[in-house]
Structures are given as C-alpha cells and as structure tokens.
Design an enzyme around this catalytic site. Sequence first.
Site, PDB file in Angstrom:
ATOM      1  N   HIS A 114       0.814  -1.216   0.000  1.00 42.98           N
ATOM      2  CA  HIS A 114       0.000   0.000   0.000  1.00 42.98           C
ATOM      3  C   HIS A 114       0.852   1.272   0.000  1.00 42.98           C
ATOM      4  CE1 HIS A 114       0.389  -0.181   4.511  1.00 42.98           C
ATOM      5  NE2 HIS A 114       0.414   1.133   4.372  1.00 42.98           N
ATOM      6  N   ASP A 117       0.292  -7.665   1.509  1.00 38.04           N
ATOM      7  CA  ASP A 117       0.717  -6.268   1.627  1.00 38.04           C
ATOM      8  C   ASP A 117       2.240  -6.133   1.658  1.00 38.04           C
ATOM      9  OD1 ASP A 117       0.329  -3.571   1.647  1.00 38.04           O
ATOM     10  OD2 ASP A 117      -0.123  -3.414   3.784  1.00 38.04           O
ATOM     11  N   SER A 165       4.608   2.773   7.948  1.00 34.64           N
ATOM     12  CA  SER A 165       4.264   1.611   7.125  1.00 34.64           C
ATOM     13  C   SER A 165       5.443   1.200   6.256  1.00 34.64           C
ATOM     14  CB  SER A 165       3.059   1.933   6.232  1.00 34.64           C
ATOM     15  OG  SER A 165       1.884   2.040   6.984  1.00 34.64           O
TER      16      SER A 165
END
Length: 461
Positions: free
Chosen positions: A124, A154, A229
């Site tokens: 992402h 992911d 992230s």
Amino acid sequence: MKKAFSFLGMAILGGALTLGGYKMLFNEQIVVERTVDNPIETVRANYNSSYKSTGAVETSTDFTVAADKTVHAVVHVKNTAIRTQTNRADLYFGRGSGQRQYEQVGTGSGVIISADGYIVTNNHVIDGASALEITLNNKKKYKAELIGRDAANDIALLKINADVDLPYVPFANSDNIKIGEWVLAVGNPYNLTSTVTAGIISAKGRDLEGNNNIESFIQTDAAVNPGNSGGALVNSRGELIGINTAISSKTGSFIGYSFAVPSNIAKKVIDDILEFGAVQEAILGITVDAKYQEEGVKVSDVSNEGGAIKAGLKSGDIITKINNVKISKFSELRGQLTAKRPGESVSITVNRDGVFLVKEVKLSKKVAYTSTSINVILKDVSKSDKSKYNITSGVKIIKNQNKYLIYYGVEEGFIITKINKNPITSAQEASELLDASLGKGKPLYIEGINLKGERERYVFR
C-alpha cells in the site's frame, strides 16, 4: 533529707498523674514501631530468575546496539502518482476535455534486506506509483525499481542501484518470538526520518476485523504512526521479525497497538517474487469449520485432491500443531501455511476423538482465487484454452454468484483476458485487481471471451 524524699514523692505522683491522664485521653492500644531482630518467615518458590544482577536487567533493555544496526538500513520511500481530476463545469462549457492531471505524493518506509539494494516495504506504500524515490539515512537519494508485489500479504519488493554495499537488516525466524518480548519499531512517521520506538510483543497470529487478506499479524505496543508503514520491527539483537503495516486507531494516529507482517511471511513472499515472479500459495486441501470456537482448527471437509486426503486427514479432525508450532485458531494456521511453499511437507498434529495423531501432509498449490468484491472464483486458463482461443494468458470464471454479471452475459466459463486494459497473467493477479478496483469510484473495464468464443468488453461503474 526530708526535702529530697518530698521532691521524689512529688515526681512519682506527677508521673502517675500524667500517665493516667494520657490513658484517659487516648486509646489504650499503643502501636510501637521497632526493628525486629528475628528474620521474617519466608516461603521458597520454585523460581530461578534469569537475571543475575541489576546490571543484567539494564542490559536486557538497552536497545542502542539494535537501534544502531537497524536505523541505517531503514529508508524513506516517496511515492509519486499521477492522478486525473474531472471538472464537469469545464466539460459542460467546452473548456477542453474537462480533465486535469496532477501529482499526488505519498510517503512511507522500507527496509534494506541485502547489501546490493533490495528493499522490502508494504504494497500500500507503493500502490499506484508512477515514480519511486528512496532516501537513505545519510540523505542520499536513489530512484527505485518495483520488482514485484503481493497485495494479499501487503508486501512489495523494490531495488536500488548504489555504488557501495548498503547496510541491511537480517531476517529472524518470527515463529520464535515470544509474547512479552521487547521489540523496536523503526521508520519515518510524519516524515520524521530515522525514528525508533520500543515496546513488547502483545500478541501473535492476530486477525483484524474487516481485513480480508492478512490474518496473522504480530501485535505490538511500540508506537507506529502514518509513515511507519513498511518499516522494520526488530528484536533486541537488531534482527527483522516483521514489517510494520497497520495501526488500530479511530484518529489515524497511534493509540496503543500496531501490527506487523511476520518476517517469515515477508521472506517467503520475497523469495517467490524473485524466483517465480508471483507468490506461490500453499494449501492443505481442506475446508475449515468456521463455527468451531474452541482451541484449534476443526476440519469440516477434505478435498478430493491435495495432500490432506492422501495423508489421511478426515472431517472432524482438530488441528492443534504444525511442525510443533501450536495452532489455537485459524489465523495461526493461515500464517503458518502462508510462510510455506507448494511441495513442502509439514507435520500436522490432529485431535481425532480424543486421540492425537501426527500426519505428514505435502502442501498443494492454490489454483483457484476468490474475488470478494464481485463474488467470483477464478482459475488460470489451461493450455488447451490458450491454444483454442489463440491467447497467451487469461483466467477463467469457474464459479459466479454475481447475478449482475450473469445478467449481462458474464457466465461461468467466461475467460477474462484484460482488466482495466491491462493483460492478466494469473488468477491471483486478477482477483487482487478486481478487489482493488471495484467500489473505488472508478470504472472497471473487463475484456474477455464468452462461451461462444466471441470477444467482449464490459464497463462496470
């Protein structure tokens, strides 16, 4: 002499009166604190401290070495995407096409995993990028190439070309981590580069409500915020045990818990991308009883094909271990399988009517993928289909429970060759693209071949 006795008598009388008055005015019970020479009786427990001294405790929570090993190998990832904005007023008054293109910039983190510049991050973080830029801890910048990605887990793999060997973080076995173990989260929250936070492992095999893909997160209370992230979750030795992915928050900022993809899953995804170009998903060949709420995973049915039936697994078996790793719930089972490859053999411990049995199961390759957004099951086209329709790739709809698609002629057996005008190479890729496209405010383009062999195009909004 008489005077002396008189003074002594008066002193005794005065003391007596004082003591009597005190007892009348105050409680008769007087508590006196004193040092007791006799030792207090103790009860010995069968416990041996793992720490030999106060210094040992301090050493166990000293993360300077782990931070120094990690901070130089965690990078800043800049994602530049080209977006199109439609202005209906311009279109109505004839001022051009009514569309305007603009750049949208997103940021995140990544972890260098090899000296020659391979970097792992979240999918992402780089999704939709037209250009990727990596900034090292020493402020040097590099253009990055996307090697491959896996939306389901992911994880994405990038590559930069540097003139020197780069510092990197070695992988650790995430199965070996313990609840309560100290960990560090390293990343770039809010564009603050090289940020290190500490916490403990709060839970393993965590599944998140509403998450249709990863279901085996490491949960920690190390502070993770937007920008973290793709960053590193490391143990006290500076080894990679996870890729920071998500936070549990109603505000968008850290409020207590964060989640990471286990390193075993991330490494397996990376190895598959490098060797096969796509993730090879391994399955047991069973369906799971979702209503079973006790410890373990209950088998509801066994497929006629695959390793489970050959190994002798049966409906009603309760899976309790995989390779000596305890399985308490489905997310833990899925996490173990996600870290394995098709063709590998695993030892499955099952509880069958109170008797524990160990079965050696050879894992099969997953060939059918479900798109939850449009409720279809897809499978790679066969060689005969490729030859029959003169196509090089595509996927076939083997089960369709979407009445809307059926109404417009997209039936079971329909072959999808393109999604959003891009050729489709695998059923996994197709299911991910469908789930990522539908419901995002953009039209969905599907091109394919119907049951009559005719080529058709559909647009869904």
